[in-house]
Write a protein that holds these residues in place. Sequence first.
Motif, PDB file in Angstrom:
ATOM      1  N   LEU A   1       0.947  -1.034  -0.207  1.00  0.00           N
ATOM      2  CA  LEU A   1       0.216   0.084   0.392  1.00  0.00           C
ATOM      3  C   LEU A   1       0.539   1.776  -0.045  1.00  0.00           C
ATOM      4  CD1 LEU A   1      -3.136  -0.868   2.497  1.00  0.00           C
ATOM      5  CD2 LEU A   1      -2.909  -0.812  -0.011  1.00  0.00           C
ATOM      6  N   CYS A   2       2.432   1.055   0.375  1.00  0.00           N
ATOM      7  CA  CYS A   2       2.870   2.628   0.526  1.00  0.00           C
ATOM      8  C   CYS A   2       3.375   2.977  -0.817  1.00  0.00           C
ATOM      9  CB  CYS A   2       3.877   2.344   1.709  1.00  0.00           C
ATOM     10  SG  CYS A   2       5.153   0.898   1.349  1.00  0.00           S
ATOM     11  N   PHE A   3       3.868   2.062  -1.451  1.00  0.00           N
ATOM     12  CA  PHE A   3       4.424   2.575  -2.361  1.00  0.00           C
ATOM     13  C   PHE A   3       3.512   2.211  -3.754  1.00  0.00           C
ATOM     14  CE2 PHE A   3       5.636  -1.836  -2.207  1.00  0.00           C
ATOM     15  CZ  PHE A   3       5.335  -2.753  -3.367  1.00  0.00           C
ATOM     16  N   ASN A   4       2.746   1.556  -3.294  1.00  0.00           N
ATOM     17  CA  ASN A   4       1.192   1.830  -4.032  1.00  0.00           C
ATOM     18  C   ASN A   4       0.982   3.115  -4.512  1.00  0.00           C
ATOM     19  OD1 ASN A   4       2.214  -0.317  -5.829  1.00  0.00           O
ATOM     20  ND2 ASN A   4       1.118  -1.957  -4.278  1.00  0.00           N
ATOM     21  N   GLY A   5       0.815   3.911  -3.494  1.00  0.00           N
ATOM     22  CA  GLY A   5      -0.064   4.450  -3.437  1.00  0.00           C
ATOM     23  C   GLY A   5       0.646   6.081  -3.223  1.00  0.00           C
ATOM     24  N   LEU A   6       1.937   5.619  -2.508  1.00  0.00           N
ATOM     25  CA  LEU A   6       2.972   7.597  -2.676  1.00  0.00           C
ATOM     26  C   LEU A   6       4.460   6.814  -3.085  1.00  0.00           C
ATOM     27  CD1 LEU A   6       2.832  10.630  -2.611  1.00  0.00           C
ATOM     28  CD2 LEU A   6       3.412   9.168  -0.006  1.00  0.00           C
ATOM     29  N   GLY A   7       4.642   6.358  -4.078  1.00  0.00           N
ATOM     30  CA  GLY A   7       6.014   5.977  -4.837  1.00  0.00           C
ATOM     31  C   GLY A   7       6.596   7.029  -4.828  1.00  0.00           C
ATOM     32  N   GLU A   8       6.410   8.468  -4.690  1.00  0.00           N
ATOM     33  CA  GLU A   8       7.459   9.021  -4.874  1.00  0.00           C
ATOM     34  C   GLU A   8       8.065   9.429  -3.157  1.00  0.00           C
ATOM     35  OE1 GLU A   8       3.585  11.529  -4.426  1.00  0.00           O
ATOM     36  OE2 GLU A   8       4.320   9.739  -5.073  1.00  0.00           O
ATOM     37  N   VAL A   9       7.950   8.283  -2.049  1.00  0.00           N
ATOM     38  CA  VAL A   9       8.525   8.699  -1.028  1.00  0.00           C
ATOM     39  C   VAL A   9       8.788   7.370  -0.505  1.00  0.00           C
ATOM     40  CG1 VAL A   9       7.586   8.601   1.239  1.00  0.00           C
ATOM     41  CG2 VAL A   9       6.757  10.709  -0.384  1.00  0.00           C
ATOM     42  N   PHE A  10       8.391   6.498  -1.000  1.00  0.00           N
ATOM     43  CA  PHE A  10       7.926   4.787  -0.697  1.00  0.00           C
ATOM     44  C   PHE A  10       8.740   3.811  -2.337  1.00  0.00           C
ATOM     45  CE2 PHE A  10       4.997   6.576   1.970  1.00  0.00           C
ATOM     46  CZ  PHE A  10       5.595   6.190   3.515  1.00  0.00           C
ATOM     47  N   ASN A  11       9.365   3.702  -2.155  1.00  0.00           N
ATOM     48  CA  ASN A  11      10.371   2.794  -2.947  1.00  0.00           C
ATOM     49  C   ASN A  11      11.449   2.164  -2.813  1.00  0.00           C
ATOM     50  OD1 ASN A  11      11.624   1.818  -5.739  1.00  0.00           O
ATOM     51  ND2 ASN A  11      11.885   3.532  -6.448  1.00  0.00           N
TER      52      ASN A  11
ATOM     53  N   ILE B   1       1.340  11.473   5.568  1.00  0.00           N
ATOM     54  CA  ILE B   1       0.654  11.435   6.681  1.00  0.00           C
ATOM     55  C   ILE B   1      -0.832  10.321   5.722  1.00  0.00           C
ATOM     56  CG2 ILE B   1      -0.625  11.872   8.737  1.00  0.00           C
ATOM     57  CD1 ILE B   1       1.333  14.542   9.020  1.00  0.00           C
ATOM     58  N   ASP B   2      -1.544  11.045   5.378  1.00  0.00           N
ATOM     59  CA  ASP B   2      -2.610  10.466   4.689  1.00  0.00           C
ATOM     60  C   ASP B   2      -2.213   8.725   4.357  1.00  0.00           C
ATOM     61  OD1 ASP B   2      -5.096   9.860   3.582  1.00  0.00           O
ATOM     62  OD2 ASP B   2      -4.165   9.935   2.033  1.00  0.00           O
ATOM     63  N   GLN B   3      -0.932   8.330   3.537  1.00  0.00           N
ATOM     64  CA  GLN B   3      -0.534   6.906   3.303  1.00  0.00           C
ATOM     65  C   GLN B   3      -0.096   6.358   4.238  1.00  0.00           C
ATOM     66  OE1 GLN B   3      -1.508   6.331  -0.408  1.00  0.00           O
ATOM     67  NE2 GLN B   3      -0.333   4.618   0.676  1.00  0.00           N
ATOM     68  N   VAL B   4       0.665   7.189   5.412  1.00  0.00           N
ATOM     69  CA  VAL B   4       1.047   6.465   6.730  1.00  0.00           C
ATOM     70  C   VAL B   4       0.381   6.056   7.243  1.00  0.00           C
ATOM     71  CG1 VAL B   4       2.449   6.671   8.912  1.00  0.00           C
ATOM     72  CG2 VAL B   4       3.555   7.588   7.072  1.00  0.00           C
ATOM     73  N   ASN B   5      -1.782   6.499   7.587  1.00  0.00           N
ATOM     74  CA  ASN B   5      -2.686   6.313   8.095  1.00  0.00           C
ATOM     75  C   ASN B   5      -2.726   4.412   7.630  1.00  0.00           C
ATOM     76  OD1 ASN B   5      -2.163   7.959  10.258  1.00  0.00           O
ATOM     77  ND2 ASN B   5      -2.811   9.850   9.578  1.00  0.00           N
ATOM     78  N   LYS B   6      -2.379   4.022   6.585  1.00  0.00           N
ATOM     79  CA  LYS B   6      -3.439   3.585   5.744  1.00  0.00           C
ATOM     80  C   LYS B   6      -2.827   2.140   5.826  1.00  0.00           C
ATOM     81  CE  LYS B   6      -4.991   6.168   2.114  1.00  0.00           C
ATOM     82  NZ  LYS B   6      -5.141   7.459   0.469  1.00  0.00           N
ATOM     83  N   CYS B   7      -1.074   2.466   6.454  1.00  0.00           N
ATOM     84  CA  CYS B   7      -0.601   1.331   6.984  1.00  0.00           C
ATOM     85  C   CYS B   7      -0.898  -0.341   7.562  1.00  0.00           C
ATOM     86  CB  CYS B   7       0.945   1.777   7.377  1.00  0.00           C
ATOM     87  SG  CYS B   7       1.808  -0.094   7.739  1.00  0.00           S
ATOM     88  N   PRO B   8      -1.440  -1.402   6.884  1.00  0.00           N
ATOM     89  CA  PRO B   8      -2.283  -2.331   7.324  1.00  0.00           C
ATOM     90  C   PRO B   8      -1.458  -3.080   8.950  1.00  0.00           C
ATOM     91  CG  PRO B   8      -1.987  -3.794   5.668  1.00  0.00           C
ATOM     92  CD  PRO B   8      -1.434  -2.058   5.261  1.00  0.00           C
ATOM     93  N   SER B   9      -0.156  -3.055   8.767  1.00  0.00           N
ATOM     94  CA  SER B   9       0.149  -3.493   9.943  1.00  0.00           C
ATOM     95  C   SER B   9       0.922  -2.969  10.750  1.00  0.00           C
ATOM     96  CB  SER B   9       1.732  -4.485   9.257  1.00  0.00           C
ATOM     97  OG  SER B   9       2.777  -3.292   8.892  1.00  0.00           O
ATOM     98  N   GLY B  10       0.869  -1.601  10.944  1.00  0.00           N
ATOM     99  CA  GLY B  10       1.248  -0.200  11.812  1.00  0.00           C
ATOM    100  C   GLY B  10       2.958  -0.367  11.488  1.00  0.00           C
TER     101      GLY B  10
END
Length: 77
Positions: free
Chosen positions: A27-37, A55-64
């Motif tokens: 979810l992190c790199f598919n949602g915000l690839g310019e930060v998470f690669n 912040i929006d993308q980090v809040n979507k992390c399912p595992s914490g």
Amino acid sequence: MKDITKKYTNGEVTIVWKPDLCIHSGLCFNGLGEVFNPRVRPWITPEGSTTERIIDQVNKCPSGALSYFLNNDTRTL
């Protein structure tokens, strides 16, 4: 097992990554690839986007595995 915690900041927000918790949902790199690669090192570059989008993308992390704190905030998030 070691408790590894890594931190990455853009000056406003610090992303905290705990790799032992990561379930590799993508979810992190598919949602915000310019930060998470995951193909580059470091794999998190918070300079690549705005604090709000991070912040929006980090809040979507399912595992914490990903969390954040605002650098000018004295509260623990």
